[in-house]
Scaffold this motif. Sequence first.
Motif: not given
Length: 358
Positions: A174-193
């Motif tokens: 469960s400790e697995f996590a990415p270093l970062r996520v890059d997304l091509a689309f615009a920042r959504p209102a639910y960014e915190e999710m």
Amino acid sequence: MSPTSSIPVPPISLVDAHAVADIVPYMARSLLGLMEDRGLSLERLCRGLGFTHTDLLDRHLLLSHQQVRSLVLRAQLLTRDPALGIASGARQTPVSWGLMGLAMLTCETFGEAIEYGLSQQGAGGAMLHNAFEVRGREAHLEVLPRLFDLEIEGFLVEENFASAVAIGRCLVGSEFAPLRVDLAFARPAYEEMYRRYFRCPIRFDAGVNRLTIDSHWLGARLPGYDRITCGLVRAQLNTLLQKPVGRHDLVESLANRLRLGVDERARQTDLAQMVNVSERTLRRRLDSQSVSYRALRDETRFERARDLLVHTTLTMAQVADAVGYSDARAFRRAFKRWSGQLPAQYRAASHAAQPTGL
């Protein structure tokens, strides 16, 4: 693991690509499972899409891009959940990816499991093209659209990355996590999710859809690995995995209807009514795919007959009746025409070829 692992995307006619039924519906099954958890009617969700929620229990079912996109858009409309892709991906486990996911459990390391999953993208129902590259201390999973469809591309990217992380957490902890996520689309209102689920920095308007992990994860050993047994189990699973051959979704829908009612001796007129077209239109569309009603019916009967001959002890008369023949002799002649063998010969040869163990 090789520095670059990717699967070439075969060219396909852009005119027909959205209607080609070549998607193994693991993602659609997961999405419907989420909708059921939320109390929505699965019958309503699937109405008019060319398949029912019970059709998804058929291991032979293939869907088209158009059918899946309609299901996604309908689910988004009914739930009003803008982050539905994250929710759908987050609930997945290796079992959600079917035989491919089970085979990944037999790998020695996380890196080997990733390599295997990439090699079986088609069998795993991927709607995006996944490419994986290791660059020193970082490894990148980048996704590209197989078909351009901006209306659901955001959902597909979210679902793809969320499910990849969910599977990663099942495999290495469960400790697995990415270093970062890059997304091509615009920042959504639910960014915190995004931040809560991925537990890493998120960058929007990045010009690329890429998930980056620390390459040390690739060497993490999977729990329960046994070199001899896992190798044998994976070899067995590989024999069951098949990359789907695409057909127009109308043709695939008809094949599914014939499978569900293989013993009902459905007429072409009846099938045309089921898919809401005239018999003449149905014949014309089948002709355009170089497929005939009789060929589809015989293909379905042959598929079912083989299954019954190998996996049951039914008599020839019972098998004949189960695939729509009232006369066992007519069934024997048909089976000989399909396979070059009489059904009793096929059954005997199949049983003789079955392994006695793993």
